[in-house]
Design an enzyme around this catalytic site. Structure first.
Site, short mmCIF file in Angstrom:
data_model
loop_
_atom_site.label_atom_id
_atom_site.label_comp_id
_atom_site.label_asym_id
_atom_site.label_seq_id
_atom_site.Cartn_x
_atom_site.Cartn_y
_atom_site.Cartn_z
N LYS A 1 0.86 -1.12 0.02
CA LYS A 1 -0.20 -0.16 -0.20
C LYS A 1 0.71 1.19 -0.05
O LYS A 1 0.40 2.15 -0.61
CB LYS A 1 -0.94 -0.03 1.13
CG LYS A 1 -1.96 -0.92 0.98
CD LYS A 1 -2.73 -1.10 2.33
CE LYS A 1 -3.66 -2.40 2.03
NZ LYS A 1 -4.47 -2.68 3.42
N GLN B 1 -4.59 -1.29 9.56
CA GLN B 1 -4.50 -2.75 8.98
C GLN B 1 -5.33 -3.73 10.09
O GLN B 1 -5.01 -3.81 11.00
CB GLN B 1 -2.95 -3.07 8.72
CG GLN B 1 -2.87 -4.43 7.97
CD GLN B 1 -3.62 -4.38 6.55
OE1 GLN B 1 -3.29 -3.41 5.79
NE2 GLN B 1 -4.11 -5.46 6.23
N ASP C 1 -11.03 3.23 3.97
CA ASP C 1 -11.46 1.68 3.86
C ASP C 1 -12.76 1.79 3.88
O ASP C 1 -13.48 0.69 3.74
CB ASP C 1 -10.77 1.02 5.07
CG ASP C 1 -9.72 -0.05 4.57
OD1 ASP C 1 -9.67 -0.23 3.47
OD2 ASP C 1 -9.15 -0.55 5.48
#
Ligand code: NDP
Length: 293
Positions: free
Chosen positions: A54, A98, A121
């Protein structure tokens, strides 16, 4: 006749190219460089790889990548404190924690501490609510990527029967909402669905997000359907370690109109859509309107 193979790598590359152009334009016109902060707690090897990927992708697109790596022993309150600090940091446009977090940390609490306008997200309750209400928000990356892929086959999905197998918060539910927003007639199937084969056979767009290798057989697929296989399953076959989807690709290939392969279908879209969300969040938060990505 064989189905058209939907090339997720190529589509993801074109999304990333559009993001890079939008970033360049924000820099040139407004002197703004969007930044994505990623928080990793613990030493899970797979998560470390995801976070590294990422970071690299963020920098390639011209945005700034910030990594916060915290030890496994970090307390929930310490992670929350970091998220709050990133919320208050005006140079940070996107925050991603994460998952999975270590077991002693309540993911729900941490995720919902993220400011909804930096929640790239799309996992906060506020963004889930916005999606259901049809209000502008940030949408989970994998479902967004799945819809972008379906639309490469048929730009207007209005009126089509969509069946989404799987109802997780991460994939199935938001994907169903996005397809509803495209004016599909949506059926959500799950582990208690009766006669799943018949339900799938009704689908003009069949999306599988289950996590069971080759659950969906070729004769469950309607002729000419668009098949979006979100599943990523690692199996041992013929003495080899392989990645396969939730759809029996070989069988479905002969029936579907178009199908995503695994790997190389939905997978590459997730990071592309994360970058897309970050540049969208950066422009909106600074009052610069909607970017064209
Ligand atoms: P979850 O385990 O959270 O959800 C699985 C869903 O499948 C549940 O809703 C469950 O139903 C349903 N299900 C389980 N068994 C059956 C069955 N026999 N028939 C019908 N439905 C069933 O998984 P995720 O949504 O997180 O992920 C799904 C797949 O997508 C996985 O393979 C995962 O690896 C992959 N994935 C890929 C991503 C990517 O491409 N980047 C990102 C995220 C996920 P119920 O609710 O009734 O239990």
């Amino acid at each position: 006749m064989s189905a058209e193979i939907i090339d997720g790598k190529a589509v993801a590359a074109s999304v990333r190219e559009k993001v890079a152009q939008a970033v360049a334009s924000l820099k040139e016109k407004h002197g703004v460089q969007p930044a994505l902060a990623v928080v990793l707690v613990g030493e899970d090897p797979a998560s470390q790889v995801y976070v590294r990927n990422k970071g690299v992708a963020t920098e390639k697109s011209g945005m700034r990548s910030i990594e916060h790596k915290l030890p496994e022993t970090t307390s929930e309150d310490e992670v929350v404190a970091l998220v709050r600090k990133l919320n208050d940091d005006d140079t940070v446009d996107g925050i991603l924690v994460q998952l999975p977090l270590p077991k002693h940390i309540a993911s729900d609490r941490v995720i919902n501490e993220i400011h909804p306008d930096k929640d790239v997200d799309g996992l906060t309750e506020v963004n889930a609510g916005r999606l259901i209400l049809g209000k502008p928000g940030l949408v989970p990356c994998t479902p967004q990527g799945s819809v972008i892929l379906a639309k490469t086959v048929k730009d207007n999905l209005s009126g089509l029967n969509a069946v989404v197998v799987g109802r997780s918060i991460l994939v199935g539910k938001p994907l169903s909402m996005l397809l509803l927003a495209e004016n599909c007639t949506v059926t959500m199937a799950h582990s208690r669905t009766q006669d799943l084969a018949s339900v799938c056979r009704e689908a003009d767009i069949l999306c599988a997000a289950v996590g069971i290798p080759r659950l969906i057989k070729g004769d469950w697929v309607k002729k000419g359907a668009i098949v979006i296989d979100v599943g990523i399953n690692r199996i041992e076959e013929d003495g080899r370690n392989r990645l396969v989807g939730d759809v029996d690709y070989g069988e479905a290939m002969d029936v579907a109109g178009a199908i995503t392969p695994v790997p190389g279908g939905v997978g590459p879209m997730t990071i592309a859509c994360l970058l897309r969300n970050t540049v969208i969040a950066g422009a909106r938060r600074r009052g610069l309107g909607e970017v064209d990505v």
